[in-house]
Design an enzyme around this catalytic site. Sequence first.
Site, short mmCIF file in Angstrom:
data_model
loop_
_atom_site.label_atom_id
_atom_site.label_comp_id
_atom_site.label_asym_id
_atom_site.label_seq_id
_atom_site.Cartn_x
_atom_site.Cartn_y
_atom_site.Cartn_z
N HIS A 147 -45.04 -46.78 113.78
CA HIS A 147 -46.56 -46.77 113.64
C HIS A 147 -47.19 -47.84 113.84
O HIS A 147 -46.79 -49.05 113.78
CB HIS A 147 -46.66 -46.37 112.01
CG HIS A 147 -46.19 -44.73 111.63
ND1 HIS A 147 -44.90 -44.50 111.39
CD2 HIS A 147 -46.92 -43.82 112.06
CE1 HIS A 147 -44.88 -43.13 111.08
NE2 HIS A 147 -46.27 -42.64 111.57
N LYS A 151 -50.56 -49.51 109.39
CA LYS A 151 -50.07 -48.49 108.45
C LYS A 151 -49.37 -49.05 107.28
O LYS A 151 -48.91 -50.29 107.41
CB LYS A 151 -48.83 -47.54 109.01
CG LYS A 151 -48.48 -46.62 108.21
CD LYS A 151 -47.78 -45.67 109.03
CE LYS A 151 -46.87 -44.50 107.93
NZ LYS A 151 -47.84 -43.64 107.49
P1 NAD Z 1 -57.08 -45.40 107.80
O1 NAD Z 1 -56.51 -46.82 107.14
O2 NAD Z 1 -57.58 -45.46 109.07
O3 NAD Z 1 -58.21 -44.68 106.82
C1 NAD Z 1 -57.94 -44.74 105.78
C2 NAD Z 1 -59.48 -44.07 105.00
O4 NAD Z 1 -59.31 -43.75 103.47
C3 NAD Z 1 -60.43 -44.92 105.36
O5 NAD Z 1 -61.67 -44.11 105.59
C4 NAD Z 1 -60.97 -45.68 104.01
O6 NAD Z 1 -62.34 -46.23 104.13
C5 NAD Z 1 -60.52 -44.73 102.98
N1 NAD Z 1 -60.13 -45.15 101.58
C6 NAD Z 1 -59.24 -46.33 101.37
N2 NAD Z 1 -59.32 -46.19 100.04
C7 NAD Z 1 -60.06 -45.36 99.54
C8 NAD Z 1 -60.43 -44.96 98.22
N3 NAD Z 1 -59.89 -45.51 97.22
N4 NAD Z 1 -61.00 -43.87 97.90
C9 NAD Z 1 -61.66 -43.08 99.02
N5 NAD Z 1 -61.50 -43.52 100.16
C10 NAD Z 1 -60.46 -44.46 100.62
O7 NAD Z 1 -55.61 -44.36 107.64
P2 NAD Z 1 -55.37 -43.37 108.70
O8 NAD Z 1 -54.59 -43.61 109.79
O9 NAD Z 1 -56.43 -42.50 108.79
O10 NAD Z 1 -54.20 -42.43 107.56
C11 NAD Z 1 -54.86 -42.21 106.26
C12 NAD Z 1 -53.53 -41.41 105.53
O11 NAD Z 1 -53.22 -40.42 106.18
C13 NAD Z 1 -52.58 -42.58 105.43
O12 NAD Z 1 -51.65 -42.19 104.16
C14 NAD Z 1 -51.58 -42.04 106.58
O13 NAD Z 1 -50.24 -42.35 106.24
C15 NAD Z 1 -51.72 -40.61 106.34
N6 NAD Z 1 -51.52 -39.83 107.62
C16 NAD Z 1 -50.98 -38.63 107.54
C17 NAD Z 1 -50.74 -37.66 108.60
C18 NAD Z 1 -50.11 -36.38 108.28
O14 NAD Z 1 -50.02 -35.62 109.26
N7 NAD Z 1 -49.77 -36.02 107.06
C19 NAD Z 1 -50.91 -38.02 109.83
C20 NAD Z 1 -51.54 -39.37 110.18
C21 NAD Z 1 -51.94 -40.20 108.89
#
Ligand code: NAD
Length: 238
Positions: A147, A151
């Site tokens: 990743h 991440k």
């Molecule tokens: P990222 O770091 O780019 O975005 C995270 C977001 O959450 C940001 O907007 C951040 O400001 C916000 N955030 C952080 N802490 C917070 C809090 N306490 N309260 C509210 N908002 C908060 O991450 P990403 O790449 O967008 O991934 C987000 C999550 O989704 C991760 O856990 C990742 O592993 C997961 N993910 C899951 C899938 C899936 O298919 N299930 C796919 C991709 C990513």
Amino acid sequence: MTTMKILIHGASGRMGRALLRLATADPRFQVVAAVIGRSLPALDALSIPVFGPGQLGNTPNFDVAIDFSQPDGFDAILGHCLARNAALVSGTTGLSAEQQQRLTDAADKIPVLWAANFSIGVAVLQDLLVRASAALQGWDVDIVEAHHSGKKDAPSGTALALGQAVQRGGGKAPHYASLRAGDIVGEHTVQFTGIGERLELSHRAGNRDIFARGALEAAQRLAGRAAGSYQLAELIFR
Ligand code: NAD
């Protein structure tokens, strides 16, 4: 057509931005609230109400929240869905066992769906792994995932879900290896190693839209259902 009111939690993140772009272009959805951890100027142009993590109580009502944030934001959005009697679709990975339990408890009151991966390819891969593990009893199993460097959790939630599929098929407990580099969206290889031969099954995500589309389809099908814990496969792939 009745539009579904959605709240996007984590809207300024990589996944949140993909969700916003796809949801605002889809007439089935109305994004009534974007909850962000940092500013996102493009939202001004979209006229979507923006809320900080501490302002959840101020959001308008919504049918379903879609959460792709971080584990430390998960309890707040789960509590908000319970308070508003709304459904929750979450793809946030790295949740603790206690958070998973709170999600299970919440399913007594609202419809919830959590999935480590919202792509069709990974859903099919999980089915293939159950079959491969049943046929390759005693073979060593290694799961290698890669990743982007931002991440936080490792092994990835998807890698752990693939490992569970291996064990459902009766395979050996997998070993995990994680790479964090550049802008890789998400790659997973499950390697079965026997004596003199090796089988590799791989999935590579080319962009985040595959996850965002899966989450939006899940939201569309989840809202309005009875309280309970739903699986992605039962809502979308069957
Ligand atoms: P990222 O770091 O780019 O975005 C995270 C977001 O959450 C940001 O907007 C951040 O400001 C916000 N955030 C952080 N802490 C917070 C809090 N306490 N309260 C509210 N908002 C908060 O991450 P990403 O790449 O967008 O991934 C987000 C999550 O989704 C991760 O856990 C990742 O592993 C997961 N993910 C899951 C899938 C899936 O298919 N299930 C796919 C991709 C990513």
